[in-house]
Every structure is written in C-alpha cells, then in structure tokens.
Design a protein around this motif. Structure first.
Motif, PDB file in Angstrom:
ATOM      1  N   MET A   6       0.837  -1.200   0.000  1.00 13.61           N
ATOM      2  CA  MET A   6       0.000   0.000   0.000  1.00 13.61           C
ATOM      3  C   MET A   6       0.871   1.248   0.000  1.00 13.61           C
ATOM      4  N   LEU A   9      -1.407   6.815   2.709  1.00 13.67           N
ATOM      5  CA  LEU A   9      -2.828   7.111   2.848  1.00 13.67           C
ATOM      6  C   LEU A   9      -3.070   8.578   3.171  1.00 13.67           C
ATOM      7  N   LEU A  12      -5.258  10.763   0.724  1.00 10.56           N
ATOM      8  CA  LEU A  12      -6.685  10.500   0.580  1.00 10.56           C
ATOM      9  C   LEU A  12      -7.501  11.415   1.490  1.00 10.56           C
ATOM     10  N   ASP A  16     -12.734   9.341   1.475  1.00  9.15           N
ATOM     11  CA  ASP A  16     -12.138   8.221   0.742  1.00  9.15           C
ATOM     12  C   ASP A  16     -11.685   7.118   1.688  1.00  9.15           C
ATOM     13  N   VAL A  17     -11.137   7.499   2.822  1.00  7.61           N
ATOM     14  CA  VAL A  17     -10.684   6.521   3.809  1.00  7.61           C
ATOM     15  C   VAL A  17     -11.886   5.738   4.350  1.00  7.61           C
ATOM     16  N   SER A  19     -14.795   5.313   2.909  1.00 10.11           N
ATOM     17  CA  SER A  19     -15.330   4.498   1.814  1.00 10.11           C
ATOM     18  C   SER A  19     -14.496   3.232   1.623  1.00 10.11           C
ATOM     19  N   LYS A  20     -13.191   3.369   1.701  1.00 11.64           N
ATOM     20  CA  LYS A  20     -12.304   2.215   1.517  1.00 11.64           C
ATOM     21  C   LYS A  20     -12.452   1.225   2.678  1.00 11.64           C
ATOM     22  N   ASP A  23     -15.559  -0.708   1.950  1.00 11.29           N
ATOM     23  CA  ASP A  23     -15.308  -1.630   0.848  1.00 11.29           C
ATOM     24  C   ASP A  23     -14.477  -2.835   1.310  1.00 11.29           C
ATOM     25  N   LEU A  24     -13.457  -2.575   2.093  1.00  9.86           N
ATOM     26  CA  LEU A  24     -12.604  -3.667   2.582  1.00  9.86           C
ATOM     27  C   LEU A  24     -13.355  -4.585   3.547  1.00  9.86           C
ATOM     28  N   LYS A  27     -15.265  -6.908   1.354  1.00  9.70           N
ATOM     29  CA  LYS A  27     -14.364  -7.894   0.744  1.00  9.70           C
ATOM     30  C   LYS A  27     -13.900  -8.927   1.768  1.00  9.70           C
ATOM     31  N   LEU A  47      -7.094  -3.408   5.688  1.00  3.14           N
ATOM     32  CA  LEU A  47      -8.145  -2.808   6.509  1.00  3.14           C
ATOM     33  C   LEU A  47      -7.551  -2.179   7.769  1.00  3.14           C
ATOM     34  N   TYR A  50      -5.980   1.200   6.953  1.00  5.44           N
ATOM     35  CA  TYR A  50      -6.985   2.251   6.770  1.00  5.44           C
ATOM     36  C   TYR A  50      -7.627   2.640   8.099  1.00  5.44           C
TER      37      TYR A  50
END
Length: 79
Positions: A6, A9, A12, A16-17, A19-20, A23-24, A27, A47, A50
């Motif tokens: 990675m 960060l 960002l 964005d953080v 949101s990620k 998303d993670l 996943k 994860l 973040y």
C-alpha cells in the motif's frame, strides 16, 4: 500491521478513507464466506492500515477542536 504494497494514505480525503474501510469490510466478509484465509489475511492487513489512518485523523481533529480558541470563547460551562 501495515500492508507492504500500500502507498501513503495521507493523500486520501477522510471520505475516501471511510469508503475504503467499508469496501474492505465487504471484501473481508466475502473472503471469509468463501473460506479463502490467505485473501482474508491480506484484506485484514489493508483494513488495519486504513483503520489506523482513520483513528489518527479523528484524534487530530479532536485535538484541534480542543485547542480551537473560538470554541473556548463560546462554550461556557457554569455550575
């Protein structure tokens, strides 16, 4: 844990953080449902990175709010 592949960060936005992180989490749930432990471990590392960035930014915002002169003048607690 820091994921070695990675980038930084810091570039960002907070949105964005967040949101990620969402998303993670999705996943990670998928990887665990499919029983793919290797993928789940990689997603956990990302994860974690973040989440640490998010916590660091929240701590900075709280510190800034505590030190904000305008807030100190406006908030008065009387007993």
């Amino acid at each position: 844990m820091f994921h070695p592949l990675m980038g930084s960060l810091k570039d960002l936005s907070l949105e964005d953080v967040i949101s990620k992180i969402n998303d993670l989490n999705q996943k990670l749930n998928q990887a665990l449902r499919f029983g793919n432990q290797a993928l789940a471990n990689q997603v956990r590392m990302a994860l974690h990175s973040y989440q640490e960035e998010y916590q660091k930014r929240m701590a900075e915002m709280a510190e800034k709010a505590r030190n904000d002169k305008m807030l100190k003048d406006k908030v008065q607690v009387k007993k």
